[in-house]
Design a protein around this motif. Structure first.
Motif, PDB file in Angstrom:
ATOM      1  N   ARG A  69       1.199   4.891  -1.795  1.00 28.15           N
ATOM      2  CA  ARG A  69       0.446   3.909  -2.558  1.00 28.15           C
ATOM      3  C   ARG A  69       1.282   2.716  -3.034  1.00 28.15           C
ATOM      4  NH1 ARG A  69      -2.987   6.957  -7.049  1.00 28.15           N
ATOM      5  NH2 ARG A  69      -3.904   4.899  -7.206  1.00 28.15           N
ATOM      6  N   PRO A  70       2.485   2.513  -2.556  1.00 23.85           N
ATOM      7  CA  PRO A  70       3.294   1.430  -3.103  1.00 23.85           C
ATOM      8  C   PRO A  70       2.832   0.054  -2.654  1.00 23.85           C
ATOM      9  CG  PRO A  70       4.452   2.416  -1.269  1.00 23.85           C
ATOM     10  CD  PRO A  70       3.231   3.248  -1.506  1.00 23.85           C
ATOM     11  N   VAL A  71       3.066  -0.923  -3.491  1.00 22.73           N
ATOM     12  CA  VAL A  71       2.812  -2.311  -3.113  1.00 22.73           C
ATOM     13  C   VAL A  71       4.122  -3.012  -2.768  1.00 22.73           C
ATOM     14  CG1 VAL A  71       0.749  -2.518  -4.525  1.00 22.73           C
ATOM     15  CG2 VAL A  71       2.967  -3.060  -5.524  1.00 22.73           C
ATOM     16  N   GLY A  72       5.202  -2.260  -2.806  1.00 19.08           N
ATOM     17  CA  GLY A  72       6.510  -2.858  -2.545  1.00 19.08           C
ATOM     18  C   GLY A  72       7.264  -3.072  -3.842  1.00 19.08           C
ATOM     19  N   GLN A 430     -13.135   6.928  -1.934  1.00 15.59           N
ATOM     20  CA  GLN A 430     -11.730   7.057  -2.287  1.00 15.59           C
ATOM     21  C   GLN A 430     -10.993   5.723  -2.218  1.00 15.59           C
ATOM     22  OE1 GLN A 430     -10.314   9.975  -3.377  1.00 15.59           O
ATOM     23  NE2 GLN A 430     -12.405  10.731  -3.334  1.00 15.59           N
ATOM     24  N   ARG A 431     -11.442   4.846  -1.346  1.00 14.33           N
ATOM     25  CA  ARG A 431     -10.761   3.556  -1.212  1.00 14.33           C
ATOM     26  C   ARG A 431     -10.898   2.746  -2.493  1.00 14.33           C
ATOM     27  NH1 ARG A 431      -8.222   1.248   2.353  1.00 14.33           N
ATOM     28  NH2 ARG A 431      -8.630   2.979   3.765  1.00 14.33           N
ATOM     29  N   LEU A 435      -7.294   2.803  -3.890  1.00 11.44           N
ATOM     30  CA  LEU A 435      -6.524   1.851  -3.099  1.00 11.44           C
ATOM     31  C   LEU A 435      -6.840   0.388  -3.356  1.00 11.44           C
ATOM     32  CD1 LEU A 435      -6.641   3.667   0.360  1.00 11.44           C
ATOM     33  CD2 LEU A 435      -4.880   3.827  -1.405  1.00 11.44           C
ATOM     34  N   ASN A 436      -8.061   0.069  -3.753  1.00 13.08           N
ATOM     35  CA  ASN A 436      -8.453  -1.327  -3.879  1.00 13.08           C
ATOM     36  C   ASN A 436      -8.288  -1.855  -5.297  1.00 13.08           C
ATOM     37  OD1 ASN A 436      -9.236  -1.400  -1.194  1.00 13.08           O
ATOM     38  ND2 ASN A 436     -11.406  -1.089  -1.623  1.00 13.08           N
ATOM     39  N   PHE A 437      -8.062  -3.147  -5.394  1.00  7.19           N
ATOM     40  CA  PHE A 437      -8.174  -3.852  -6.666  1.00  7.19           C
ATOM     41  C   PHE A 437      -9.644  -4.225  -6.832  1.00  7.19           C
ATOM     42  CE2 PHE A 437      -3.798  -4.304  -5.387  1.00  7.19           C
ATOM     43  CZ  PHE A 437      -3.084  -4.134  -6.573  1.00  7.19           C
TER      44      PHE A 437
END
Length: 492
Positions: A69-72, A430-431, A435-437
């Motif tokens: 789940r990282p965004v960096g 689940q997205r 996972l989504n903003f």
């Protein structure tokens, strides 16, 4: 001699098979340990184990691309740095509007406090909220707001599609920029990929419109940032005082995804005037600062609250995989459990986890009329199959399921006891949850809820209730296929 060669060949094949088996077990074992290093939802962990055990090379490649789940690190550090100022603004908002909670029905106060948690924004009175249900009419109304704008126009969307009435929005925005209105546009890199390849970005920049591509996909950075974390919000703020939000992207339904074979997309939006607009403006400014590489600090001034425009009490809930983690899930779970008489949900993509399934069944069994409305035809075959795998358990528990046949129903809403509405960009999958903003508007107003109920009734008139008896008689092939796809539902 031939017998000897046969014996040697069989021995070599046996040894090779043994080594392949041991290597496979080793890969799966190491992968299992990797999964255990971070606590994940059980369904998600087992789904990944199933894929890697079945297709090791493909499964591991997919995991490194989209499994974490990282965004960096760089982006996370930037978000963490900016959150301090964001938290100060939301704290000031909570203190300023604390008294507005007195206008809230008693049963809604706990939900409001939950949404405020973890730097959330408060419920605010004095708003006018208007429900719009015709997509072309919505685009035309947006164009009129653009033409009447005096100071600023801030747009944040997942998809801006090329063609039709969506292009007229582009033209209106260019006209506004040319007469001196400050225009900023933030679009998801993946959702709006075709738009970014068109002539419009160059035209926007030539007109002085600031444009930012959110979460760009860079093949070489998959190991540092998950590729499928997306900006799924729909926000359009005019002069900091008026906001559009809901399920609709900037697309013309007559031309959007015509090849999908699901008919026109059916959406709804709300136009909101009043102090709640400042909460959406704050979300936009934060996202703009995070995704714009030229900005290093979140130093935008606190958005000024606009004057009261009506009598509606409302609240904004911004969520995402980096900050305010799990607030959205907790809000939806709490909303379902708080229902006492009636709960109606519309969602194009239905892929909940076991907790939400049990919450829906529990609501139905305690006497709540629970109705789930989903499209009969979906643009994603896998999502459609996965969704139907839940039908049996839900209907056995007393949940009504209606399949909409008037197009692809894309409206995302939750109506509770005709007193509380959750309306926005969130799918019950689940997205959206992980996972989504996303962005949601929570409305505590019976008049608005009555208007939403009328819209829901119009959807039901174009829907067929799934018959539990007929559904139970469907072929075993369909049952097996749905259940196989359901195993992957946490990853869809």
């Amino acid at each position: 001699m031939n017998h000897l060669w046969d014996y040697l060949l069989q021995s070599m094949l046996g040894i090779t098979s043994l080594w392949v088996t041991l290597l496979h077990l080793l890969v799966v074992g190491v992968f299992a340990i990797q999964l255990l290093l971070v606590r994940r939802p059980v369904a998600v962990a087992f789904a990944w184990l199933f894929i890697v055990a079945t297709l090791p090379l493909i499964g591991i490649l997919l995991f490194f691309m989209i499994g974490e789940r990282p965004v960096g690190r760089k982006l996370r550090r930037k978000i963490t740095r900016m959150e301090e100022h964001y938290a100060q603004i939301t704290q000031a908002m909570r203190e300023r509007y604390e008294g507005d909670r007195q206008f809230m029905p008693q049963e809604a106060k706990a939900l409001s406090l939950l949404i405020e948690a973890n730097n959330g924004t408060p419920a605010v009175a004095g708003n006018r909220v208007t429900l719009h249900t015709n997509s072309l009419g919505i685009l035309q109304a947006m164009i009129e707001d653009i033409q009447n704008a005096k100071k600023s126009l801030h747009l944040e969307f997942y998809i801006w599609a090329v063609g039709g009435q969506a292009d007229r929005v582009c033209e209106a925005l260019i006209g506004a920029a040319e007469r001196g209105v400050a225009c900023r546009v933030l679009l998801d890199s993946l959702g709006s990929k075709d738009w970014f390849k068109s002539d419009w970005p160059a035209k926007f920049r030539a007109a002085g419109i600031e444009l930012t591509e959110a979460l760009p996909i860079q093949l070489g950075r998959f190991q540092f940032r998950r590729a499928d974390l997306r900006l799924h919000r729909k926000i359009f703020v005019i002069d900091g005082a008026v906001v559009w939000t809901g399920s609709m992207n900037l697309v013309d339904p007559r031309t959007f995804k015509k090849g999908a074979g699901v008919g026109e997309w059916v959406d709804a939006m709300v136009r909101v005037e009043g102090p709640i607009a400042s909460q959406f403006e704050l979300t936009f400014l934060f996202d703009w600062s995070v995704d714009n590489t030229a900005i290093t600090e979140f130093s935008d001034p606190e958005p000024l609250g606009s004057p009261d425009e009506g009598h509606v009490l409302a609240q904004c809930c911004a969520s995402g995989p980096v900050y305010r983690d799990d607030i959205l899930y907790q809000m939806l779970l709490s909303t379902i459990m708080d229902a006492r008489e009636e709960l109606t949900i519309t969602t194009p993509y239905f892929g909940p986890d076991e907790g939400l399934i049990q919450a829906l069944i529990a609501a139905a069994r305690r006497g709540v009329t629970v109705t789930l409305i989903v499209p009969k035809q979906n643009d994603s075959t896998l999502v459609a199959l996965s969704s139907r795998s839940f039908y049996g358990d839900l209907m056995d528990g007393g949940v009504n399921i209606a399949e909409f046949h008037g197009g692809l129903l894309h409206t995302k809403s939750m109506l509770v006891d005709r007193r509380i509405a959750v309306f926005g960009s969130v799918n019950l999958d689940q997205r959206s949850l992980r996972l989504n903003f996303e962005i949601s508007l929570i409305v505590y107003n019976e008049t608005f809820c009555a208007n939403l109920q009328k819209l829901i009734e119009s959807y039901l008139q174009q829907s067929n209730l799934v018959n539990p008896v007929s559904w139970a008689k469907r072929s075993r092939w369909h049952l097996i296929l749905e259940n196989v796809v359901q195993l992957m539902s946490p990853l869809l």
